[in-house]
Design an enzyme around this catalytic site. Structure first.
Site, PDB file in Angstrom:
ATOM      1  CE  LYS A  16     -17.840  92.794 -28.441  1.00 61.73           C
ATOM      2  NZ  LYS A  16     -18.032  93.016 -27.124  1.00 61.73           N
ATOM      3  NE  ARG A  91     -24.637  93.582 -28.434  1.00 67.37           N
ATOM      4  CZ  ARG A  91     -23.862  93.049 -27.738  1.00 67.37           C
ATOM      5  NH1 ARG A  91     -22.854  94.396 -27.539  1.00 67.37           N
ATOM      6  NH2 ARG A  91     -23.437  91.892 -27.384  1.00 67.37           N
ATOM      7  NE  ARG A 130     -16.912  86.179 -21.433  1.00 64.25           N
ATOM      8  CZ  ARG A 130     -17.178  86.112 -22.467  1.00 64.25           C
ATOM      9  NH1 ARG A 130     -16.353  87.671 -22.981  1.00 64.25           N
ATOM     10  NH2 ARG A 130     -18.622  86.468 -23.373  1.00 64.25           N
ATOM     11  NE  ARG A 136     -20.695  87.689 -20.021  1.00 62.71           N
ATOM     12  CZ  ARG A 136     -20.148  88.562 -20.487  1.00 62.71           C
ATOM     13  NH1 ARG A 136     -18.951  88.633 -20.937  1.00 62.71           N
ATOM     14  NH2 ARG A 136     -20.828  88.655 -21.886  1.00 62.71           N
ATOM     15  NE  ARG A 147     -22.846  87.097 -25.598  1.00 62.25           N
ATOM     16  CZ  ARG A 147     -22.902  86.200 -24.782  1.00 62.25           C
ATOM     17  NH1 ARG A 147     -23.390  85.403 -23.629  1.00 62.25           N
ATOM     18  NH2 ARG A 147     -21.186  85.746 -24.854  1.00 62.25           N
TER      19      ARG A 147
HETATM   20  P1  AMP Z   1     -21.630  92.482 -24.038  1.00 65.11           P
HETATM   21  O1  AMP Z   1     -20.684  91.983 -22.744  1.00 65.11           O
HETATM   22  O2  AMP Z   1     -21.376  93.124 -24.973  1.00 65.11           O
HETATM   23  O3  AMP Z   1     -20.946  91.074 -25.059  1.00 65.11           O
HETATM   24  O4  AMP Z   1     -22.741  92.357 -23.374  1.00 65.11           O
HETATM   25  C1  AMP Z   1     -24.074  91.009 -22.897  1.00 65.11           C
HETATM   26  C2  AMP Z   1     -25.106  91.534 -23.536  1.00 65.11           C
HETATM   27  O5  AMP Z   1     -25.428  92.661 -22.838  1.00 65.11           O
HETATM   28  C3  AMP Z   1     -25.100  91.182 -24.696  1.00 65.11           C
HETATM   29  O6  AMP Z   1     -25.270  89.965 -24.943  1.00 65.11           O
HETATM   30  C4  AMP Z   1     -26.952  92.069 -24.364  1.00 65.11           C
HETATM   31  O7  AMP Z   1     -28.017  91.267 -23.704  1.00 65.11           O
HETATM   32  C5  AMP Z   1     -26.902  93.772 -23.543  1.00 65.11           C
HETATM   33  N1  AMP Z   1     -26.076  94.517 -24.619  1.00 65.11           N
HETATM   34  C6  AMP Z   1     -24.615  94.851 -24.424  1.00 65.11           C
HETATM   35  N2  AMP Z   1     -24.541  96.001 -25.334  1.00 65.11           N
HETATM   36  C7  AMP Z   1     -25.683  96.183 -25.906  1.00 65.11           C
HETATM   37  C8  AMP Z   1     -26.116  97.115 -26.919  1.00 65.11           C
HETATM   38  N3  AMP Z   1     -25.629  97.381 -27.013  1.00 65.11           N
HETATM   39  N4  AMP Z   1     -27.405  96.286 -27.252  1.00 65.11           N
HETATM   40  C9  AMP Z   1     -28.220  96.029 -26.147  1.00 65.11           C
HETATM   41  N5  AMP Z   1     -27.601  95.283 -26.097  1.00 65.11           N
HETATM   42  C10 AMP Z   1     -26.635  95.629 -25.084  1.00 65.11           C
END
Ligand code: AMP
Length: 198
Positions: A16, A91, A130, A136, A147
């Site tokens: 995404k 989310r 990745r 990461r 996650r």
């Molecule tokens: P992502 O790159 O979208 O997977 O985000 C990485 C991490 O950031 C997630 O595992 C959460 O810890 C935090 N995070 C990102 N977006 C959100 C959100 N909308 N609400 C809460 N935590 C978030």
């Protein structure tokens, strides 16, 4: 039409992030990625970064109040006035309510929700790749599975809410990058969301 207000949703490893950037640039709207905002703050050692690092490393969600306020501030910037592509927010149900409240204050709503559909095994394989390439800090086995669990229990249900509004486009996320981008453009075009001529 004016620039669209889009949301891209999918499990971690669905691609995404990559597709979001391509779609946003085709429509000339900014990508608002909460994950990227948190990572940038962590890398820069800001107060917010220090506050969220342990949470993101464990694969947990940052508290809704913190996340929603960040998105609200970001969407209030000039470049998002006409349109935007949200990646990774909302989310969960509470964040959907926060976003609805914010957009309705502006007399706006989302035009389409792009759901990238990828089976769990495929997501895990892509995240593992990745992890090897980018290292990461939240791509540990435990954080990945956390996650994905949160995605299934908290994020997938928000699609019912948007589905009732008739704005979800379910896109098969398995295929080549170009194939998937083309599927997204076709689905948006069917809604009258048409790209600016290149
Ligand atoms: P992502 O790159 O979208 O997977 O985000 C990485 C991490 O950031 C997630 O595992 C959460 O810890 C935090 N995070 C990102 N977006 C959100 C959100 N909308 N609400 C809460 N935590 C978030």
């Amino acid at each position: 039409m004016t620039a669209p207000r889009l949301l891209i949703v999918g499990p971690q490893g669905s691609g995404k992030g990559t597709q979001g950037v391509l779609v946003a640039s085709a429509f000339d709207v900014p990508v608002v990625s909460t994950g990227d905002i948190f990572r940038a703050n962590i890398a820069q050692g800001t107060e917010l970064g220090r506050k969220v690092q342990a949470i993101t490393d464990a694969g947990n969600l940052v508290p809704d109040e913190v996340t929603s306020e960040i998105v609200r501030d970001r969407l209030a910037q000039d470049d998002a006035a006409e349109g935007f592509l949200l990646d990774g927010y909302p989310r969960n149900a509470a964040q959907v309510r926060d976003l609805d409240a914010f957009l309705s204050d502006r007399g706006e709503q989302l035009d389409a929700v792009i759901l990238l559909d990828v089976p769990r095994e495929e997501s895990i394989a892509r995240i593992a790749k990745r992890a090897a390439e980018q290292g990461r800090s939240d791509d540990t086995e435990e954080a990945i599975s956390k996650r994905l669990d949160i995605y299934e229990s908290e994020t997938a249900p928000i699609l019912d809410v948007y589905g009732e509004r008739g704005i979800v486009d379910r896109i098969d996320g398995v295929g080549s990058l170009d194939e998937i981008t083309a599927r997204i453009f076709d689905a948006l075009e069917a809604r009258g969301i048409v790209r600016v001529a290149a």
